[in-house]
Scaffold this motif. Structure first.
Motif, PDB file in Angstrom:
ATOM      1  N   ALA A  19      22.037   6.135  -7.503  1.00  0.00           N
ATOM      2  CA  ALA A  19      21.668   7.323  -8.277  1.00  0.00           C
ATOM      3  C   ALA A  19      20.705   8.200  -7.485  1.00  0.00           C
ATOM      4  N   ASP A  20      20.019   7.604  -6.519  1.00  0.00           N
ATOM      5  CA  ASP A  20      19.133   8.338  -5.612  1.00  0.00           C
ATOM      6  C   ASP A  20      19.956   8.775  -4.405  1.00  0.00           C
ATOM      7  N   PRO A  21      20.111  10.065  -4.165  1.00  0.00           N
ATOM      8  CA  PRO A  21      20.959  10.536  -3.053  1.00  0.00           C
ATOM      9  C   PRO A  21      20.458  10.118  -1.677  1.00  0.00           C
ATOM     10  N   ALA A  22      19.200   9.701  -1.573  1.00  0.00           N
ATOM     11  CA  ALA A  22      18.676   9.277  -0.278  1.00  0.00           C
ATOM     12  C   ALA A  22      19.165   7.894   0.111  1.00  0.00           C
ATOM     13  N   VAL A  23      19.651   7.123  -0.855  1.00  0.00           N
ATOM     14  CA  VAL A  23      20.102   5.759  -0.596  1.00  0.00           C
ATOM     15  C   VAL A  23      21.537   5.775  -0.079  1.00  0.00           C
ATOM     16  N   GLY A  24      21.741   5.142   1.070  1.00  0.00           N
ATOM     17  CA  GLY A  24      23.078   5.098   1.654  1.00  0.00           C
ATOM     18  C   GLY A  24      23.719   3.738   1.595  1.00  0.00           C
ATOM     19  N   ALA A  25      22.900   2.687   1.510  1.00  0.00           N
ATOM     20  CA  ALA A  25      23.418   1.320   1.447  1.00  0.00           C
ATOM     21  C   ALA A  25      22.447   0.465   0.650  1.00  0.00           C
ATOM     22  N   VAL A  26      22.977  -0.565   0.004  1.00  0.00           N
ATOM     23  CA  VAL A  26      22.164  -1.454  -0.820  1.00  0.00           C
ATOM     24  C   VAL A  26      22.582  -2.885  -0.567  1.00  0.00           C
ATOM     25  N   SER A  27      21.593  -3.749  -0.416  1.00  0.00           N
ATOM     26  CA  SER A  27      21.846  -5.183  -0.263  1.00  0.00           C
ATOM     27  C   SER A  27      21.446  -5.905  -1.536  1.00  0.00           C
ATOM     28  N   GLY A  28      22.233  -6.904  -1.900  1.00  0.00           N
ATOM     29  CA  GLY A  28      21.833  -7.815  -2.959  1.00  0.00           C
ATOM     30  C   GLY A  28      21.100  -8.986  -2.348  1.00  0.00           C
ATOM     31  N   GLU A  29      20.945 -10.046  -3.126  1.00  0.00           N
ATOM     32  CA  GLU A  29      20.221 -11.225  -2.647  1.00  0.00           C
ATOM     33  C   GLU A  29      21.112 -12.453  -2.738  1.00  0.00           C
ATOM     34  N   LEU A  30      21.155 -13.203  -1.664  1.00  0.00           N
ATOM     35  CA  LEU A  30      21.923 -14.442  -1.616  1.00  0.00           C
ATOM     36  C   LEU A  30      21.035 -15.600  -2.037  1.00  0.00           C
ATOM     37  N   VAL A  31      21.499 -16.371  -3.017  1.00  0.00           N
ATOM     38  CA  VAL A  31      20.801 -17.565  -3.476  1.00  0.00           C
ATOM     39  C   VAL A  31      21.571 -18.776  -2.988  1.00  0.00           C
ATOM     40  N   ARG A  42       0.819  -1.218   0.000  1.00  0.00           N
ATOM     41  CA  ARG A  42       0.000   0.000   0.000  1.00  0.00           C
ATOM     42  C   ARG A  42       0.855   1.272   0.000  1.00  0.00           C
ATOM     43  N   TYR A  43       1.923   1.284   0.789  1.00  0.00           N
ATOM     44  CA  TYR A  43       2.675   2.519   0.970  1.00  0.00           C
ATOM     45  C   TYR A  43       4.134   2.434   0.505  1.00  0.00           C
ATOM     46  N   GLY A  44       4.612   1.252   0.192  1.00  0.00           N
ATOM     47  CA  GLY A  44       6.014   1.100  -0.163  1.00  0.00           C
ATOM     48  C   GLY A  44       6.371   1.755  -1.481  1.00  0.00           C
ATOM     49  N   HIS A  45       7.625   2.133  -1.610  1.00  0.00           N
ATOM     50  CA  HIS A  45       8.089   2.722  -2.861  1.00  0.00           C
ATOM     51  C   HIS A  45       9.573   2.428  -3.040  1.00  0.00           C
ATOM     52  N   ALA A  46      10.000   2.412  -4.282  1.00  0.00           N
ATOM     53  CA  ALA A  46      11.393   2.143  -4.618  1.00  0.00           C
ATOM     54  C   ALA A  46      12.125   3.449  -4.904  1.00  0.00           C
ATOM     55  N   PRO A  47      13.423   3.488  -4.649  1.00  0.00           N
ATOM     56  CA  PRO A  47      14.193   4.692  -4.981  1.00  0.00           C
ATOM     57  C   PRO A  47      14.435   4.786  -6.480  1.00  0.00           C
ATOM     58  N   PHE A  48      14.880   5.941  -6.914  1.00  0.00           N
ATOM     59  CA  PHE A  48      15.274   6.114  -8.316  1.00  0.00           C
ATOM     60  C   PHE A  48      16.519   5.280  -8.582  1.00  0.00           C
ATOM     61  N   GLN A  49      16.545   4.579  -9.711  1.00  0.00           N
ATOM     62  CA  GLN A  49      17.682   3.738 -10.049  1.00  0.00           C
ATOM     63  C   GLN A  49      18.109   4.006 -11.484  1.00  0.00           C
ATOM     64  N   ASP A  50      19.422   3.973 -11.708  1.00  0.00           N
ATOM     65  CA  ASP A  50      19.964   4.190 -13.042  1.00  0.00           C
ATOM     66  C   ASP A  50      21.118   3.221 -13.259  1.00  0.00           C
ATOM     67  N   ALA A  51      20.856   2.138 -13.968  1.00  0.00           N
ATOM     68  CA  ALA A  51      21.871   1.103 -14.202  1.00  0.00           C
ATOM     69  C   ALA A  51      22.978   1.569 -15.123  1.00  0.00           C
ATOM     70  N   ASP A  52      22.779   2.673 -15.835  1.00  0.00           N
ATOM     71  CA  ASP A  52      23.802   3.186 -16.750  1.00  0.00           C
ATOM     72  C   ASP A  52      24.737   4.194 -16.083  1.00  0.00           C
ATOM     73  N   ASP A  53      24.342   4.660 -14.905  1.00  0.00           N
ATOM     74  CA  ASP A  53      25.170   5.628 -14.174  1.00  0.00           C
ATOM     75  C   ASP A  53      26.055   4.859 -13.193  1.00  0.00           C
ATOM     76  N   CYS A  54      27.128   4.269 -13.708  1.00  0.00           N
ATOM     77  CA  CYS A  54      27.990   3.397 -12.901  1.00  0.00           C
ATOM     78  C   CYS A  54      29.063   4.224 -12.200  1.00  0.00           C
ATOM     79  N   GLU A  55      28.893   4.400 -10.908  1.00  0.00           N
ATOM     80  CA  GLU A  55      29.858   5.159 -10.120  1.00  0.00           C
ATOM     81  C   GLU A  55      31.097   4.298  -9.869  1.00  0.00           C
ATOM     82  N   HIS A  56      32.234   4.946  -9.596  1.00  0.00           N
ATOM     83  CA  HIS A  56      33.443   4.209  -9.262  1.00  0.00           C
ATOM     84  C   HIS A  56      33.214   3.405  -7.973  1.00  0.00           C
ATOM     85  N   VAL A  57      33.600   2.150  -7.989  1.00  0.00           N
ATOM     86  CA  VAL A  57      33.358   1.275  -6.847  1.00  0.00           C
ATOM     87  C   VAL A  57      34.568   0.387  -6.588  1.00  0.00           C
TER      88      VAL A  57
END
Length: 377
Positions: free
Chosen positions: A150-162, A31-46
């Protein structure tokens, strides 16, 4: 409080921890959830940091796997931290002749938490990703993992373990538990409540990293909790996949879970603001998801005892059913291959095993350094 009231109170606690809270999170996320803005082409140095201890046989392949990611080569670095390895881990990592690979060879074993903190002193890219030696990434994992930044509000991101299927019966039950856990984390992420990441694949903004005290077991909770406290969001990308194998035995799975649960008690001691509803920005989610699960085994024991003393045939029947269920679950742990042929028994066995680990986690965390609970495999 009567025995009957005590029984139903304990059952309510268990039901909320494992069913009520996940259901509420799912409904609110829809009902209330939302995703941040994402840009797979904007690859920052990592920089991808890999902490390793005595991994001579596997480290080179792990580094090559990271370098093969679908990510701009000039924006990707790998930093291997050999944590006082007694074998040729550092030499094997350096044998991958690529200018993007660096090796930090620590003279003494300091533990993963301290090794990661030392490694961050050698990272100068805006983003830093973390993984272990055991796993392998899907080809687009790193690009997907970094896209939400790409969304400045995002500070950390988790992937998924299979986790690949195990060859013992309880693997099915643990797999069911892990699928439910990943769904809950995904719902929490959409609500801004996510407070843990997968240690096998996660990333954060380097400027938000807070030094991890030596001996800290759950670095994959320490980091996102501090990110949340800084006012940033923790997101989960289910397309950023890391692949791992299931534990070879029930004992190995038990030891993993004991380490994790003891680490939760350790975090409470090291971060007392976690138990403060006004100091913890995700107190409701953390309390319902993490802390109550530490209390569930105690609630189950009290419920069993209360049922034995409650008056009436209904409670005598419930007492007998509990004993029968526990006996069946224990039988499933002893004979996992046989249990795998019976519907729901593997899940019941895993539930009992996980909660037995939770029961022992408090005394284990008090009696010893929880970091020693990890068994290298």
């Amino acid at each position: 409080m009567t025995a009957a009231l005590l029984f139903w109170s304990c059952i309510a606690l268990v039901a909320w921890a494992y069913a009520g809270y996940p259901l509420l999170a799912a409904l609110l996320a829809r009902r209330y959830g939302h995703a941040p803005f994402q840009d797979a082409d904007d690859c920052e140095h990592v920089t991808v940091v890999v902490a390793a201890f005595d991994e001579e046989a596997r480290i080179a392949a792990r580094v090559r796997d990271i370098l093969m990611q679908d990510y701009p080569a000039d924006r990707l670095q790998v930093l291997v931290v050999s944590d006082g390895s007694r074998d040729g881990t550092a030499r094997a990592a350096a044998s991958v002749h690529d200018e993007r690979v660096r090796v930090l060879d620590l003279p003494h074993n300091v533990g993963k938490a301290a090794a990661l903190t030392l490694a961050l002193g050698h990272v100068d890219t805006p983003l830093v990703a973390f993984t272990d030696v055991r796993q392998r990434f899907s080809p687009g994992a790193l690009r997907a993992l970094c896209a939400p930044f790409a969304d400045p509000a995002v500070g950390a991101v988790s992937g998924e373990l299979v986790i690949a299927a195990a060859d013992h019966g309880t693997g099915e039950g643990v797999g069911l538990y892990w699928r439910m856990e990943k769904r809950l984390r995904s719902d929490e992420a959409r609500l801004g409540w996510l407070h843990g990441v997968s240690g096998s694949i996660h990333a954060l903004r380097r400027t938000l990293f807070v030094s991890i005290p030596a001996g800290t077991v759950l670095d994959d909770m320490w980091m996102p909790l501090h990110v949340l406290r800084s006012g940033h969001r923790v997101w989960m990308v289910r397309d950023a996949l890391a692949f791992d194998r299931a534990s070879h035995s029930v004992d190995e799975e038990f030891q993993r879970k004991l380490r994790t649960l003891a680490g939760n008690w350790q975090l409470v001691a090291r971060l007392p603001w976690l138990v403060n509803p006004f100091g913890n920005p995700v107190f409701f989610a953390w309390f319902s998801h993490k802390f109550l699960r530490l209390l569930v085994p105690w609630a189950l024991l009290v419920a069993l005892a209360a049922c034995a003393f409650a008056d009436g045939p209904v409670y005598r029947m419930l007492f007998g059913l509990q004993l029968l269920a526990y006996a069946g679950a224990l039988g499933g742990l002893v004979l996992p291959r046989l249990a795998a042929r019976l519907p729901l028994l593997p899940a019941a066995s895993s539930f009992v095993m996980l909660n037995f680990a939770a029961l022992l986690s408090l005394p284990a965390s008090l009696a010893m350094d929880p970091s020693r609970l990890w068994k290298k495999h």
